[in-house]
Design a protein around this motif. Structure first.
Motif, PDB file in Angstrom:
ATOM      1  N   LEU A 210       0.835  -1.188   0.000  1.00  0.00           N
ATOM      2  CA  LEU A 210       0.000   0.000   0.000  1.00  0.00           C
ATOM      3  C   LEU A 210       0.877   1.248   0.000  1.00  0.00           C
ATOM      4  CD1 LEU A 210      -2.771  -1.056   2.532  1.00  0.00           C
ATOM      5  CD2 LEU A 210      -2.973  -0.875   0.044  1.00  0.00           C
ATOM      6  N   LEU A 211       0.334   2.320  -0.568  1.00  0.00           N
ATOM      7  CA  LEU A 211       1.093   3.547  -0.764  1.00  0.00           C
ATOM      8  C   LEU A 211       0.481   4.676   0.061  1.00  0.00           C
ATOM      9  CD1 LEU A 211       1.189   3.198  -4.638  1.00  0.00           C
ATOM     10  CD2 LEU A 211       3.151   2.875  -3.124  1.00  0.00           C
ATOM     11  N   PRO A 212       1.270   5.701   0.378  1.00  0.00           N
ATOM     12  CA  PRO A 212       0.713   6.821   1.135  1.00  0.00           C
ATOM     13  C   PRO A 212      -0.292   7.616   0.297  1.00  0.00           C
ATOM     14  CG  PRO A 212       2.964   7.298   0.438  1.00  0.00           C
ATOM     15  CD  PRO A 212       2.719   5.850   0.125  1.00  0.00           C
ATOM     16  N   ARG A 213      -1.403   7.965   0.893  1.00  0.00           N
ATOM     17  CA  ARG A 213      -2.379   8.820   0.232  1.00  0.00           C
ATOM     18  C   ARG A 213      -1.960  10.282   0.417  1.00  0.00           C
ATOM     19  NH1 ARG A 213      -7.686   8.215  -1.263  1.00  0.00           N
ATOM     20  NH2 ARG A 213      -7.800   6.197  -0.221  1.00  0.00           N
ATOM     21  N   THR A 214      -2.014  11.067  -0.647  1.00  0.00           N
ATOM     22  CA  THR A 214      -1.660  12.481  -0.576  1.00  0.00           C
ATOM     23  C   THR A 214      -2.849  13.325  -1.011  1.00  0.00           C
ATOM     24  OG1 THR A 214      -0.890  12.800  -2.856  1.00  0.00           O
ATOM     25  CG2 THR A 214       0.662  11.778  -1.290  1.00  0.00           C
ATOM     26  N   LEU A 275       6.031   7.568  -3.202  1.00  0.00           N
ATOM     27  CA  LEU A 275       4.871   7.430  -4.071  1.00  0.00           C
ATOM     28  C   LEU A 275       5.216   6.472  -5.207  1.00  0.00           C
ATOM     29  CD1 LEU A 275       3.824  11.204  -4.419  1.00  0.00           C
ATOM     30  CD2 LEU A 275       3.292   9.589  -2.575  1.00  0.00           C
ATOM     31  N   ALA A 276       4.199   6.061  -5.963  1.00  0.00           N
ATOM     32  CA  ALA A 276       4.416   5.172  -7.107  1.00  0.00           C
ATOM     33  C   ALA A 276       3.565   5.643  -8.272  1.00  0.00           C
ATOM     34  CB  ALA A 276       4.091   3.723  -6.743  1.00  0.00           C
ATOM     35  N   VAL A 277       3.960   5.223  -9.462  1.00  0.00           N
ATOM     36  CA  VAL A 277       3.279   5.641 -10.680  1.00  0.00           C
ATOM     37  C   VAL A 277       2.810   4.414 -11.454  1.00  0.00           C
ATOM     38  CG1 VAL A 277       5.488   5.768 -11.932  1.00  0.00           C
ATOM     39  CG2 VAL A 277       3.495   6.990 -12.818  1.00  0.00           C
ATOM     40  N   HIS A 278       1.611   4.498 -11.998  1.00  0.00           N
ATOM     41  CA  HIS A 278       1.078   3.464 -12.884  1.00  0.00           C
ATOM     42  C   HIS A 278       1.596   3.730 -14.290  1.00  0.00           C
ATOM     43  CE1 HIS A 278      -2.679   2.117 -15.364  1.00  0.00           C
ATOM     44  NE2 HIS A 278      -1.687   1.271 -15.505  1.00  0.00           N
ATOM     45  N   VAL A 279       2.333   2.766 -14.835  1.00  0.00           N
ATOM     46  CA  VAL A 279       2.909   2.896 -16.179  1.00  0.00           C
ATOM     47  C   VAL A 279       2.355   1.779 -17.061  1.00  0.00           C
ATOM     48  CG1 VAL A 279       5.021   2.908 -17.552  1.00  0.00           C
ATOM     49  CG2 VAL A 279       5.025   3.911 -15.255  1.00  0.00           C
ATOM     50  N   PRO A 280       1.502   2.096 -18.038  1.00  0.00           N
ATOM     51  CA  PRO A 280       1.046   1.071 -18.981  1.00  0.00           C
ATOM     52  C   PRO A 280       2.215   0.551 -19.813  1.00  0.00           C
ATOM     53  CG  PRO A 280      -0.363   3.020 -19.057  1.00  0.00           C
ATOM     54  CD  PRO A 280       0.868   3.399 -18.277  1.00  0.00           C
ATOM     55  N   ILE A 281       2.161  -0.726 -20.155  1.00  0.00           N
ATOM     56  CA  ILE A 281       3.216  -1.330 -20.984  1.00  0.00           C
ATOM     57  C   ILE A 281       2.564  -2.179 -22.068  1.00  0.00           C
ATOM     58  CG2 ILE A 281       3.462  -3.240 -19.330  1.00  0.00           C
ATOM     59  CD1 ILE A 281       6.402  -3.443 -20.211  1.00  0.00           C
ATOM     60  N   MET A 297       2.167  -1.662 -14.975  1.00  0.00           N
ATOM     61  CA  MET A 297       3.261  -1.744 -14.021  1.00  0.00           C
ATOM     62  C   MET A 297       3.082  -0.648 -12.980  1.00  0.00           C
ATOM     63  SD  MET A 297       6.648  -2.474 -16.368  1.00  0.00           S
ATOM     64  CE  MET A 297       6.691  -0.804 -17.024  1.00  0.00           C
ATOM     65  N   SER A 298       3.520  -0.918 -11.764  1.00  0.00           N
ATOM     66  CA  SER A 298       3.564   0.088 -10.714  1.00  0.00           C
ATOM     67  C   SER A 298       5.030   0.288 -10.348  1.00  0.00           C
ATOM     68  CB  SER A 298       2.761  -0.358  -9.489  1.00  0.00           C
ATOM     69  OG  SER A 298       2.860   0.592  -8.455  1.00  0.00           O
ATOM     70  N   ILE A 299       5.550   1.490 -10.623  1.00  0.00           N
ATOM     71  CA  ILE A 299       6.971   1.780 -10.428  1.00  0.00           C
ATOM     72  C   ILE A 299       7.131   2.835  -9.341  1.00  0.00           C
ATOM     73  CG2 ILE A 299       9.063   2.680 -11.531  1.00  0.00           C
ATOM     74  CD1 ILE A 299       7.999   1.622 -14.191  1.00  0.00           C
ATOM     75  N   SER A 300       8.015   2.573  -8.416  1.00  0.00           N
ATOM     76  CA  SER A 300       8.279   3.545  -7.365  1.00  0.00           C
ATOM     77  C   SER A 300       8.854   4.824  -7.961  1.00  0.00           C
ATOM     78  CB  SER A 300       9.259   2.967  -6.340  1.00  0.00           C
ATOM     79  OG  SER A 300       9.653   3.958  -5.415  1.00  0.00           O
ATOM     80  N   SER A 362      -3.816   1.795  -2.999  1.00  0.00           N
ATOM     81  CA  SER A 362      -3.130   0.661  -3.608  1.00  0.00           C
ATOM     82  C   SER A 362      -2.645   1.001  -5.011  1.00  0.00           C
ATOM     83  CB  SER A 362      -4.072  -0.544  -3.673  1.00  0.00           C
ATOM     84  OG  SER A 362      -5.221  -0.241  -4.436  1.00  0.00           O
ATOM     85  N   PHE A 363      -1.590   0.389  -5.417  1.00  0.00           N
ATOM     86  CA  PHE A 363      -1.020   0.348  -6.759  1.00  0.00           C
ATOM     87  C   PHE A 363      -0.308   1.629  -7.190  1.00  0.00           C
ATOM     88  CE2 PHE A 363      -0.941  -0.138 -11.424  1.00  0.00           C
ATOM     89  CZ  PHE A 363      -0.314  -1.368 -11.464  1.00  0.00           C
ATOM     90  N   SER A 364      -0.961   2.811  -7.200  1.00  0.00           N
ATOM     91  CA  SER A 364      -0.255   3.994  -7.704  1.00  0.00           C
ATOM     92  C   SER A 364      -0.901   5.284  -7.212  1.00  0.00           C
ATOM     93  CB  SER A 364      -0.232   3.996  -9.238  1.00  0.00           C
ATOM     94  OG  SER A 364      -1.529   4.227  -9.752  1.00  0.00           O
ATOM     95  N   ASN A 365      -0.087   6.359  -7.223  1.00  0.00           N
ATOM     96  CA  ASN A 365      -0.564   7.698  -6.870  1.00  0.00           C
ATOM     97  C   ASN A 365      -0.892   8.537  -8.086  1.00  0.00           C
ATOM     98  OD1 ASN A 365       1.743   6.883  -4.734  1.00  0.00           O
ATOM     99  ND2 ASN A 365       0.123   8.020  -3.671  1.00  0.00           N
ATOM    100  N   THR A 366      -0.333   8.166  -9.243  1.00  0.00           N
ATOM    101  CA  THR A 366      -0.590   8.890 -10.484  1.00  0.00           C
ATOM    102  C   THR A 366      -0.344   7.930 -11.639  1.00  0.00           C
ATOM    103  OG1 THR A 366      -0.085  10.903 -11.755  1.00  0.00           O
ATOM    104  CG2 THR A 366       1.786   9.761 -10.753  1.00  0.00           C
ATOM    105  N   ILE A 367      -0.544   8.403 -12.860  1.00  0.00           N
ATOM    106  CA  ILE A 367      -0.274   7.603 -14.051  1.00  0.00           C
ATOM    107  C   ILE A 367       0.692   8.372 -14.933  1.00  0.00           C
ATOM    108  CG2 ILE A 367      -2.262   8.563 -15.285  1.00  0.00           C
ATOM    109  CD1 ILE A 367      -2.557   5.877 -16.715  1.00  0.00           C
TER     110      ILE A 367
END
Length: 455
Positions: A210-214, A275-281, A297-300, A362-367
């Motif tokens: 789980l990721l921090p909510r901002t 935080l983490a970012v959702h990156v489509p692949i 993908m979820s990348i830090s 969960s998963f990402s804070n942005t895309i």
């Protein structure tokens, strides 16, 4: 000519049932002495409309949702899909606002799922020609992913070429699919069991924590807006190559990471954990380019590192690990194509799950999606292309999205945001620019140190 199965895939159908935002591609052309008229645009389209079946076909449901929807070639009246407007005010904010909101508006049913919005006489926009024509091309996410739309754009705006395929014509599709439902259920149960067994035996990283909510992950309270920055591809390559052999995508993620970190830090809300970012692949293979063939993908973003260079190098490492994890797990996801449509339709009607912990997501804070568009050899009514932009929507929990687009040597980072969540877009845009400048300065220092040692 090759024939293509007209049935939508599981992912295509999921987007279709859930009324997802359009995929939006924006091209900026250098306008000549006279701006194009609506008649010019319609005539131009009519000359090219047969270049792809996607432009002349409609997504058609099967009665009772007994089967996946089908593509049916129906023809098209371009007048129903085109708007042309001459701008009377300068700047980008109003055009960007209208395009991002238009992309979140469902397309008309029973028509080929695309629209084209043309704005002429666009002036006073940083990174654009002195006077520009802006073309926003939007298509249903059920029809294309980002890569497929980029391919369609090259087909439509590029040198003369046509797609060498057409949709297969089906008869009695609903009856056949209803008879297939028990078979699909049996295959689904077998595939799920086999997939779970394979997954537990594969030595890959565990699911993302789980990721921090901002404040950027709150509920939408304002209106959808858009801004962007313009960078150079070759300069980004130089920075990445100099600072640890990083890719252009790594550098773009580092710029986004630095801006998000600075924004939250200035608000006194920088989380302890990254935080983490959702990156489509893309998972696309050979064959006609349509539909959605993409994984996630979820990348830090390594926002817990305060040094720009260190953050870039860490993102590069995290991205490499996540790509390896994705390659190991992606082959286990084909079972979803056996999900019967009635079950999928019912699932889309369920209420969204509630987040258990208000301080975590969960998963990402942005895309951050990156779609290169190739060489800058596209044109529109003899106007040369100069830049490109990508847009997406904003949703509760993701009030700020980033889209990366490039054509030729020009790369843009778009920010699609909710005005209530990001009330100072120009300040945030400045943070993106400042972060890239910090990486440029560090790359200059590294190159100067290397030159001194070699001298």
């Amino acid at each position: 000519m090759e024939t293509v199965d007209p049935r939508l895939s599981f992912t295509d159908t999921l987007f279709w049932l859930s009324d997802s935002p359009c995929v939006t591609n924006i091209l900026i052309f250098e306008e000549g002495e006279q701006p194009p008229t609506r008649r010019d645009v319609e005539d131009w389209l009519l000359e090219r409309i047969d270049r792809s079946p996607l432009l002349t076909s409609t997504i058609t449901p099967i009665r009772g949702h007994l089967a996946y929807p089908r593509w049916v070639e129906t023809g098209v009246d371009v007048r129903d899909h085109v708007t042309v407007e001459h701008c009377t005010t300068s700047g980008w904010s109003e055009i960007g606002r209208r395009l991002v909101r238009l992309g979140m508006t469902p397309l008309a049913e029973r028509m080929p799922p695309w629209r084209m919005s043309v704005f002429t006489g666009v002036t006073d926009v940083e990174g654009f020609p002195e006077t520009a024509t802006v073309v926003g091309f939007q298509m249903s996410h059920a029809a294309v992913d980002g890569l497929a739309l980029a391919h369609l754009i090259r087909t439509l705006f590029g040198p003369e070429r046509r797609e060498q395929w057409r949709f297969e014509v089906e008869r009695f599709a609903g009856l056949r699919s209803a008879m297939d439902t028990p078979v699909k259920l049996t295959r689904l149960l077998r595939a799920v069991g086999k997939s779970l067994t394979s997954f537990t035996r594969t030595a890959v990283a565990s699911p993302h924590p789980l990721l921090p909510r901002t404040r950027l992950n709150g509920k939408l309270t304002g209106e959808a807006e858009h801004t962007f920055v313009t960078l150079g591809v070759q300069e980004m390559k130089r920075v990445g190559r100099t600072l640890g052999g990083c890719t252009v995508n790594d550098v773009a993620l580092a710029v986004i990471s630095g801006a998000m970190r600075s924004y939250l830090d200035m608000a006194g809300e920088l989380p302890e954990h990254s935080l983490a970012v959702h990156v489509p692949i893309s998972t696309r293979t050979a064959g006609p380019v349509l539909g959605n063939q993409v994984g996630s993908m979820s990348i830090s973003l390594c926002t817990d590192i305060d040094d720009s260079e260190g953050r870039l190098r860490a993102i590069h490492e995290k991205a490499s690990v996540e790509k390896r994890r994705f390659s190991e797990t992606a082959r286990n996801e084909n079972w979803v194509e056996n999900v019967p449509v009635p079950l999928l339709w019912a699932a889309t009607k369920l209420p969204a799950p509630q987040q258990g912990n208000a301080d975590q997501i969960s998963f990402s804070n942005t895309i951050a999606s990156n779609i290169p568009r190739g060489a800058a050899n596209l044109s529109f009514l003899d106007m040369p292309v100069r830049s490109s932009l990508e847009m997406t929507g904003v949703v509760d929990g993701r009030g700020v999205s980033h889209m990366i687009a490039s054509i030729g040597d020009v790369l843009t980072i778009s920010v699609c945001f909710d005005s209530g969540i990001l009330p100072d877009p120009e300040g945030y845009r400045g943070l993106l620019v400042s972060e890239f400048e910090a990486l440029q300065v560090r790359a200059d220092e590294v190159q100067a140190e290397a030159a001194a040692q070699n001298g």
